[in-house]
Design a protein around this motif. Structure first.
Motif, mmCIF file in Angstrom:
data_model
loop_
_atom_site.group_PDB
_atom_site.id
_atom_site.type_symbol
_atom_site.label_atom_id
_atom_site.label_comp_id
_atom_site.label_asym_id
_atom_site.label_seq_id
_atom_site.Cartn_x
_atom_site.Cartn_y
_atom_site.Cartn_z
ATOM 1 N N SER A 34 3.543 -1.459 13.477
ATOM 2 C CA SER A 34 3.268 -2.732 12.801
ATOM 3 C C SER A 34 1.920 -3.326 13.193
ATOM 4 O O SER A 34 1.493 -4.323 12.617
ATOM 5 C CB SER A 34 4.360 -3.749 13.128
ATOM 6 O OG SER A 34 5.608 -3.272 12.735
ATOM 7 N N ALA A 35 1.243 -2.721 14.164
ATOM 8 C CA ALA A 35 0.001 -3.282 14.706
ATOM 9 C C ALA A 35 -1.264 -2.786 14.010
ATOM 10 O O ALA A 35 -2.353 -2.922 14.561
ATOM 11 C CB ALA A 35 -0.081 -2.981 16.205
ATOM 12 N N GLY A 36 -1.158 -2.217 12.815
ATOM 13 C CA GLY A 36 -2.344 -1.747 12.099
ATOM 14 C C GLY A 36 -2.957 -0.532 12.763
ATOM 15 O O GLY A 36 -4.100 -0.582 13.215
ATOM 16 N N ALA B 182 -0.026 8.333 7.948
ATOM 17 C CA ALA B 182 -0.667 7.056 7.611
ATOM 18 C C ALA B 182 -0.211 6.573 6.233
ATOM 19 O O ALA B 182 0.100 5.390 6.052
ATOM 20 C CB ALA B 182 -2.188 7.203 7.657
ATOM 21 N N TYR B 183 -0.155 7.471 5.265
ATOM 22 C CA TYR B 183 0.291 7.086 3.923
ATOM 23 C C TYR B 183 1.753 6.630 3.940
ATOM 24 O O TYR B 183 2.115 5.638 3.299
ATOM 25 C CB TYR B 183 0.115 8.236 2.929
ATOM 26 C CG TYR B 183 0.771 7.945 1.611
ATOM 27 C CD1 TYR B 183 0.361 6.837 0.847
ATOM 28 C CD2 TYR B 183 1.813 8.723 1.133
ATOM 29 C CE1 TYR B 183 0.985 6.539 -0.359
ATOM 30 C CE2 TYR B 183 2.437 8.432 -0.063
ATOM 31 C CZ TYR B 183 2.023 7.339 -0.809
ATOM 32 O OH TYR B 183 2.636 7.037 -1.997
ATOM 33 N N ILE B 184 2.592 7.326 4.682
ATOM 34 C CA ILE B 184 4.003 6.962 4.762
ATOM 35 C C ILE B 184 4.160 5.588 5.423
ATOM 36 O O ILE B 184 4.982 4.770 4.982
ATOM 37 C CB ILE B 184 4.809 8.064 5.475
ATOM 38 C CG1 ILE B 184 4.819 9.318 4.586
ATOM 39 C CG2 ILE B 184 6.217 7.613 5.816
ATOM 40 C CD1 ILE B 184 5.266 10.599 5.275
ATOM 41 N N LEU B 185 3.345 5.295 6.421
ATOM 42 C CA LEU B 185 3.362 3.956 7.023
ATOM 43 C C LEU B 185 2.950 2.903 5.998
ATOM 44 O O LEU B 185 3.568 1.842 5.897
ATOM 45 C CB LEU B 185 2.447 3.895 8.241
ATOM 46 C CG LEU B 185 2.884 4.697 9.467
ATOM 47 C CD1 LEU B 185 1.827 4.606 10.564
ATOM 48 C CD2 LEU B 185 4.237 4.245 9.974
ATOM 49 N N GLN B 186 1.906 3.195 5.241
ATOM 50 C CA GLN B 186 1.445 2.255 4.213
ATOM 51 C C GLN B 186 2.544 2.025 3.166
ATOM 52 O O GLN B 186 2.814 0.884 2.794
ATOM 53 C CB GLN B 186 0.189 2.799 3.533
ATOM 54 C CG GLN B 186 -0.375 1.867 2.481
ATOM 55 C CD GLN B 186 -1.558 2.489 1.762
ATOM 56 O OE1 GLN B 186 -1.436 3.571 1.181
ATOM 57 N NE2 GLN B 186 -2.698 1.824 1.830
ATOM 58 N N ALA B 187 3.186 3.095 2.723
ATOM 59 C CA ALA B 187 4.260 2.975 1.732
ATOM 60 C C ALA B 187 5.448 2.196 2.295
ATOM 61 O O ALA B 187 6.154 1.525 1.551
ATOM 62 C CB ALA B 187 4.705 4.360 1.275
ATOM 63 N N GLY B 188 5.630 2.258 3.602
ATOM 64 C CA GLY B 188 6.702 1.519 4.260
ATOM 65 C C GLY B 188 6.330 0.083 4.573
ATOM 66 O O GLY B 188 7.048 -0.613 5.281
ATOM 67 N N ILE C 12 2.212 5.125 20.140
ATOM 68 C CA ILE C 12 2.606 4.329 18.974
ATOM 69 C C ILE C 12 4.055 4.651 18.638
ATOM 70 O O ILE C 12 4.431 5.816 18.538
ATOM 71 C CB ILE C 12 1.694 4.630 17.767
ATOM 72 C CG1 ILE C 12 0.239 4.291 18.107
ATOM 73 C CG2 ILE C 12 2.160 3.868 16.539
ATOM 74 C CD1 ILE C 12 -0.761 4.775 17.086
ATOM 75 N N THR C 13 4.860 3.613 18.457
ATOM 76 C CA THR C 13 6.281 3.822 18.174
ATOM 77 C C THR C 13 6.715 3.076 16.917
ATOM 78 O O THR C 13 6.094 2.091 16.515
ATOM 79 C CB THR C 13 7.164 3.337 19.338
ATOM 80 O OG1 THR C 13 6.935 1.947 19.544
ATOM 81 C CG2 THR C 13 6.883 4.106 20.615
ATOM 82 N N PHE C 14 7.779 3.570 16.336
ATOM 83 C CA PHE C 14 8.422 2.860 15.229
ATOM 84 C C PHE C 14 9.184 1.676 15.810
ATOM 85 O O PHE C 14 9.641 1.728 16.947
ATOM 86 C CB PHE C 14 9.393 3.790 14.488
ATOM 87 C CG PHE C 14 8.709 4.771 13.582
ATOM 88 C CD1 PHE C 14 8.365 4.418 12.291
ATOM 89 C CD2 PHE C 14 8.399 6.045 14.025
ATOM 90 C CE1 PHE C 14 7.732 5.315 11.445
ATOM 91 C CE2 PHE C 14 7.773 6.955 13.197
ATOM 92 C CZ PHE C 14 7.434 6.592 11.902
ATOM 93 N N PRO C 15 9.353 0.615 15.026
ATOM 94 C CA PRO C 15 10.122 -0.533 15.523
ATOM 95 C C PRO C 15 11.603 -0.183 15.625
ATOM 96 O O PRO C 15 12.069 0.773 15.005
ATOM 97 C CB PRO C 15 9.886 -1.601 14.451
ATOM 98 C CG PRO C 15 9.569 -0.833 13.215
ATOM 99 C CD PRO C 15 8.868 0.425 13.664
ATOM 100 N N ALA C 16 12.317 -0.957 16.403
ATOM 101 C CA ALA C 16 13.767 -0.781 16.500
ATOM 102 C C ALA C 16 14.392 -1.119 15.152
ATOM 103 O O ALA C 16 14.009 -2.102 14.515
ATOM 104 C CB ALA C 16 14.337 -1.688 17.586
#
Length: 158
Positions: free
Chosen positions: A31-33, A110-116, A133-137
């Motif tokens: 979530s931190a860009g 990166a694209y999958i993060l943007q789509a999410g 870098i981790t995914f959020p809970a």
């Protein structure tokens, strides 16, 4: 001699705690860009050619699993982004696993993060940053609440 030993053990314990705290402080959320828009654009082009057939144009999952949404986030909850990129690189595309380069796998991530709906930042996502870098809970789902209350007796609502 015993005091010296206790001092040494205490110092080692304190050093270990500081190291763990330091490592924890270095963890960054997706979530931190953590990727750039340019990188996500490259990933989107590659996704259209290599992934959309199985994962859908909107990443909703057709033959393959969804790459956005609650089930995706639940699957990757608190896990390092490096694990996700590794999975892309080693297992995708389905008919040619391992054919993507590391850079292509990172761009797809990166694209999958943007789509999410995770925000872009200024710098490109790179190999050195991936492990911290981790995914959020994942948020608990509404359907999980009744199951956890099964067999309990609740007082009547007032």
């Amino acid at each position: 001699m015993i005091r010296f030993h206790r001092l040494l053990v205490s110092s080692g314990f304190i050093l270990a705690l500081c190291l763990v705290a330091s490592l924890d402080a270095q963890t960054v959320s997706v979530s931190a860009g953590v990727y750039s828009i340019t990188q996500a654009d490259r990933g989107q082009q590659l996704y259209a050619k290599q992934c959309a057939q199985c994962h859908g144009k909107a990443l909703e999952g057709t033959i393959g699993t969804p790459l956005v949404g609650d089930s995706f986030l639940a699957n990757w909850s608190t896990r390092p982004l490096a694990n996700f990129v590794e999975k892309i690189q080693k297992t995708m595309p389905f008919e040619r696993p391992g054919s993507l380069t590391r850079e292509q796998s990172i761009d797809l991530g990166a694209y999958i993060l943007q789509a999410g709906k995770f925000p872009a930042g200024q710098a490109e996502l790179n190999e050195a940053a991936l492990a911290r870098i981790t995914f959020p809970a994942a948020k608990p789902t509404a359907s999980a609440a009744p199951a956890s209350l099964a067999g309990t007796s609740l007082p009547p609502a007032m």
